[in-house]
Design a protein around this motif. Structure first.
Motif, PDB file in Angstrom:
ATOM      1  N   ARG A 102       7.382 -24.562 -44.113  1.00  0.00           N
ATOM      2  CA  ARG A 102       7.714 -23.425 -43.247  1.00  0.00           C
ATOM      3  C   ARG A 102       7.086 -22.111 -43.703  1.00  0.00           C
ATOM      4  O   ARG A 102       6.935 -21.187 -42.915  1.00  0.00           O
ATOM      5  N   ARG A 103       6.756 -22.028 -44.979  1.00  0.00           N
ATOM      6  CA  ARG A 103       6.187 -20.769 -45.467  1.00  0.00           C
ATOM      7  C   ARG A 103       5.294 -21.026 -46.669  1.00  0.00           C
ATOM      8  O   ARG A 103       5.468 -22.002 -47.406  1.00  0.00           O
ATOM      9  N   PRO A 156       5.309 -16.507 -43.310  1.00  0.00           N
ATOM     10  CA  PRO A 156       6.046 -17.447 -42.449  1.00  0.00           C
ATOM     11  C   PRO A 156       5.086 -18.077 -41.440  1.00  0.00           C
ATOM     12  O   PRO A 156       4.861 -17.549 -40.349  1.00  0.00           O
ATOM     13  N   ASP A 159       5.675 -18.446 -37.612  1.00  0.00           N
ATOM     14  CA  ASP A 159       6.164 -17.264 -36.902  1.00  0.00           C
ATOM     15  C   ASP A 159       5.188 -16.871 -35.789  1.00  0.00           C
ATOM     16  O   ASP A 159       3.967 -16.967 -35.953  1.00  0.00           O
ATOM     17  N   ARG A 160       5.711 -16.424 -34.651  1.00  0.00           N
ATOM     18  CA  ARG A 160       4.852 -16.067 -33.518  1.00  0.00           C
ATOM     19  C   ARG A 160       3.894 -14.934 -33.859  1.00  0.00           C
ATOM     20  O   ARG A 160       2.745 -14.926 -33.409  1.00  0.00           O
ATOM     21  N   ARG A 161       4.372 -13.981 -34.639  1.00  0.00           N
ATOM     22  CA  ARG A 161       3.503 -12.860 -35.033  1.00  0.00           C
ATOM     23  C   ARG A 161       2.332 -13.366 -35.867  1.00  0.00           C
ATOM     24  O   ARG A 161       1.184 -12.942 -35.677  1.00  0.00           O
TER      25      ARG A 161
END
Length: 254
Positions: A102-103, A156, A159-161
């Motif tokens: 995830r990260r 992340p 993440d969308r960003r």
């Protein structure tokens, strides 16, 4: 476009060590990794990848699994190949996503402007912890005996960003008109300011690597000023939300 692939054989890891030596010129006792350790890490399923221009190795990255579905990127180096660092991070991200990570985390020197801009503005990572003298005093050709303060960056990756940034979108962090400058540069030296606003800017030197060679006293002054300003604010719970104008960390109250 350089070809990027995972590495497996000891001869390839020796190539990686030669590349890293060309970049950092490590002292024998100061090498952060060895070819044998890379072999063991890759064999155990960790990430070791190289970027090639034809047959020539021009970049490499080594990462290992941490707790809570995290991949920690231990060392990445690129020599004379623009765009290869970004391509390596994209490869590392895709590799991690395919394994349920995830990260991705890594540490970087908060005084190096280009790294701060790359990590925050281009990749969308966010610093979460200031680590004073994390590696002690480093005597390689780049660090020049400086105290190795580091910032822990957290990326992340789903993440969308982050997805938008790695796809080429650019979204500068807005700086409100009432932001104040907590640390500025005047004549090349750090000058403390105010830190009593919701948004605070913290400057870093234009080229700390050159300062280490030409004016180590000023480089040390920047080290301590950024440690006391940025480090203290992170310890208080403030968040770094971006890197403005390729010069300033943007710090906001949580």
């Amino acid at each position: 476009m350089n070809a990027i692939r995972e590495l497996h054989g000891i001869a390839e890891f020796e190539q990686v060590m030669a590349l890293f030596e060309d970049i950092w010129h490590f002292e024998p006792a100061g090498r952060p990794i060895t070819a044998e350790l890379m072999l063991a890490m890759a064999h155990a399923g960790n990430y070791v990848a190289g970027a090639f221009d034809g047959e020539r190795l021009v970049g490499a990255s080594v990462a290992f699994f941490g707790a809570d579905a995290t991949l920690h990127s231990h060392i990445t180096g690129v020599l004379g190949s623009p765009g290869t660092g970004f391509a390596l991070k994209l490869h590392q991200r895709q590799w991690a996503l395919e394994r349920g990570v995830r990260r991705i985390t890594w540490t970087f020197d908060p005084l190096v402007r280009r790294n701060a801009h790359f990590n925050l503005a281009k990749l969308g990572a966010r610093p979460e912890e200031y680590l004073p003298a994390f590696y002690g005093v480093m005597d390689d050709a780049i660090n020049q005996g400086d105290e190795a303060d580091r910032v822990l960056a957290v990326w992340p990756i789903s993440d969308r960003r982050v997805e938008a940034l790695v796809s080429g979108a650019r979204s500068p962090v807005p700086v409100p008109p009432d932001a104040v400058v907590a640390l500025a540069g005047d004549g090349g030296r750090p000058v403390p300011g105010r830190a009593d606003a919701a948004t605070v800017l913290v400057a870093v030197p234009e080229d700390v690597e050159r300062l280490r060679r030409t004016d180590p006293g000023t480089a040390k002054a920047w080290r301590h000023a950024v440690r006391e300003t940025l480090g203290d604010m992170l310890a208080e719970g403030r968040r770094i939300t971006g890197f403005h104008d390729k010069s300033y960390y943007v710090v906001e109250r949580a």
